[in-house]
Scaffold this active site. Structure first.
Site, PDB file in Angstrom:
ATOM      1  N   GLY A  71      46.741  31.683   3.811  1.00 26.04           N
ATOM      2  CA  GLY A  71      46.744  30.366   3.396  1.00 26.04           C
ATOM      3  C   GLY A  71      45.541  29.357   3.526  1.00 26.04           C
ATOM      4  O   GLY A  71      45.215  28.642   2.425  1.00 26.04           O
ATOM      5  N   THR A  72      45.007  29.517   4.323  1.00 24.16           N
ATOM      6  CA  THR A  72      43.871  28.651   4.630  1.00 24.16           C
ATOM      7  C   THR A  72      42.657  28.907   3.689  1.00 24.16           C
ATOM      8  O   THR A  72      42.175  27.992   2.990  1.00 24.16           O
ATOM      9  CB  THR A  72      43.031  28.902   6.127  1.00 24.16           C
ATOM     10  N   ASN A 151      55.183  21.746   6.763  1.00 19.88           N
ATOM     11  CA  ASN A 151      55.299  22.487   8.003  1.00 19.88           C
ATOM     12  C   ASN A 151      55.677  22.054   9.188  1.00 19.88           C
ATOM     13  O   ASN A 151      56.389  22.459   9.925  1.00 19.88           O
ATOM     14  CB  ASN A 151      53.601  23.320   8.290  1.00 19.88           C
ATOM     15  N   GLN A 179      54.843  27.224   3.124  1.00 21.92           N
ATOM     16  CA  GLN A 179      56.216  27.241   4.109  1.00 21.92           C
ATOM     17  C   GLN A 179      57.511  27.434   2.950  1.00 21.92           C
ATOM     18  O   GLN A 179      58.657  27.288   3.602  1.00 21.92           O
ATOM     19  CB  GLN A 179      56.382  25.838   4.506  1.00 21.92           C
ATOM     20  N   SER A 199      51.065  32.468   1.712  1.00 24.28           N
ATOM     21  CA  SER A 199      50.754  33.381   2.996  1.00 24.28           C
ATOM     22  C   SER A 199      51.627  34.157   3.199  1.00 24.28           C
ATOM     23  O   SER A 199      52.730  33.699   3.793  1.00 24.28           O
ATOM     24  CB  SER A 199      50.194  32.277   4.022  1.00 24.28           C
ATOM     25  N   ALA A 200      51.367  35.404   3.669  1.00 27.69           N
ATOM     26  CA  ALA A 200      52.469  36.573   4.072  1.00 27.69           C
ATOM     27  C   ALA A 200      53.001  36.541   5.099  1.00 27.69           C
ATOM     28  O   ALA A 200      54.528  36.757   5.397  1.00 27.69           O
ATOM     29  CB  ALA A 200      51.651  37.971   3.789  1.00 27.69           C
ATOM     30  N   THR A 237      36.282  44.012  -0.543  1.00 24.81           N
ATOM     31  CA  THR A 237      37.045  45.095  -0.537  1.00 24.81           C
ATOM     32  C   THR A 237      38.672  44.791  -0.173  1.00 24.81           C
ATOM     33  O   THR A 237      38.631  44.007   0.782  1.00 24.81           O
ATOM     34  CB  THR A 237      36.562  46.236   0.478  1.00 24.81           C
ATOM     35  N   CYS A 325      48.417  24.972  14.668  1.00 27.53           N
ATOM     36  CA  CYS A 325      46.977  24.595  14.629  1.00 27.53           C
ATOM     37  C   CYS A 325      46.838  23.340  15.655  1.00 27.53           C
ATOM     38  O   CYS A 325      45.820  23.318  16.257  1.00 27.53           O
ATOM     39  CB  CYS A 325      46.380  23.967  13.272  1.00 27.53           C
TER      40      CYS A 325
END
Ligand code: PLP
Length: 388
Positions: A71-72, A151, A179, A199-200, A237, A325
């Protein structure tokens, strides 16, 4: 002691099916997708399969998905990418005062480099008024970035309305859907967004993998320079096991989304009702209806969030005071302050975030333990001036 995990907004456990899908890509199918021989082509095929799944969940075309490291990076890519690609057009960016650090800090960074940033205010529920977005637009505005759901306190923002405003004004529109993706319906066309961050690890996928949706025709500078991966939009990669895991997590989310929303809404209501009934001088933060069913953020007067958190941890219950965070920082949450809470109220906040494996038994345990903890802390609290 069996631990109770109620911090799914910070990260989710990786689904066993996801791990199973990832494993072969560490060993027998380890190839580099840029290689033309069979190992490489196998890996390339796996990326494209995952891309189809991710695109499918959000109503995008396959070629509009670019895999990133989370996500970041995705938020940085979207915001800096638009800013740098459109410098000749303008230097004004509109965002909100309650965005995740990944957006706020990126905007602050650009603010120190000649861009002008408008941080929109929110109401007491954390909602952004689309009319404020309209009023903030100037002929120099190149980007609007507003998160889909917050979030910390779970409020879902009026993204589709803001999308219409952005489209009418011809301004690129980004939303951080980290989220919401996989938890509530997210469709890039219904929301009217040009860029969307994912974001996974927030939807039972692995950490370190995410994606940016880039609507066809959106002008965006690459963020990573190097090889020609991801159609030259993101060098390096590819993280094949991560991408495969993300794809599997998305596939599972697609199958389970409506059932999960219902189950979480039930647990959510039980937890909120129980907490407000059992603990005096407590309020629910965020919008009462337009909120993520997984998020319960409360402020408890006359106690510190950190003290509640540590005491809950001693009882085996894992929660949070806000974003992952900032949970190590003693600063009150800027999100809650932006909603008009006092420093004391913001300091007394606690976030429970529910997920796939949350149970009624866990909720009952929180409702049994937390009132006891609050009573103990209040009994020795210097904040409690006039107990009633
Ligand atoms: N945006 C939001 C709304 C988030 O909640 C998070 C993570 O907490 C991020 C961005 C950052 O995502 P990542 O941890 O994948 O870098």
């Amino acid at each position: 002691m069996k631990r109770i995990y109620l911090d799914y907004a910070a990260t989710t456990p990786t689904h066993p099916e996801v791990m199973k899908a990832m494993l072969p890509y560490f060993s027998e199918a380890f190839g580099n997708p840029s290689s033309i021989y069979s190992y490489g082509q196998e890996a390339k095929g796996a990326i494209e399969e995952a891309r189809v799944k991710v695109a499918g969940l959000i109503g995008a075309r396959n070629e509009e998905i670019v895999f990133t490291s989370g996500g970041t990076e995705t938020d940085n890519f979207a915001i800096k990418g638009v800013a740098y690609a459109n410098e000749s057009k303008g230097n004004h960016i509109i965002t909100s005062s309650i965005e995740h650090h990944a957006v706020i800090e990126t905007c602050k960074f650009l603010g120190r480099r000649g861009f002008r940033i408008t941080y929109l205010l929110v109401d007491e529920y954390g909602l952004i008024d689309p009319e404020d977005v309209k009023r903030a637009i100037t002929n120099k505005t190149i980007l609007i970035s507003v998160m889909h759901a917050n979030n910390e306190m779970g409020t879902i923002e009026p993204i589709a309305e803001i999308g219409k405003i952005a489209k009418e004004a011809g301004i690129c529109f980004h939303t951080d859907a980290v989220q919401t993706m996989g938890h509530i319906p997210v469709d890039v066309n219904e929301l009217g967004v040009d860029l969307l961050s994912m974001s996974a690890h927030k939807l039972y996928g692995p950490k370190g993998i995410g994606a940016l949706y880039i609507r066809k025709g959106t002008k965006l500078s690459p963020f990573m320079h190097g090889g020609e991966q991801e159609r030259r939009r993101r060098a390096s990669t590819e993280n094949i096991p991560g991408i495969v895991g993300f794809g599997k997590a998305v596939e599972l989310a697609q199958q389970e989304i409506s059932q999960e929303v219902e189950q979480l809404a039930h647990l959510h209501d039980q937890l909120v009702k129980g907490l407000l009934e059992r603990i005096e001088h407590t309020r629910l933060n965020g919008h009462p209806i337009m909120r993520l069913p997984s998020n319960v953020n409360i402020s408890v007067d006359f106690v510190e969030g950190e003290s509640m958190l540590l005491n809950l941890d001693l009882e085996g219950i894992c929660a949070s005071t806000g974003s992952a965070c900032s949970s190590s920082s003693l600063e009150p949450s800027y999100v809650l302050l932006a909603m008009g809470l006092s420093h004391e109220q913001a300091h007394g906040s606690l976030r429970f975030s529910l997920g796939k494996w949350s149970t009624e038994e866990e909720i009952r345990r929180v409702l049994e333990v937390l009132p006891r903890i609050v009573a103990k802390l209040r009994a020795m609290s210097p904040l409690l001036k006039s107990p009633r």
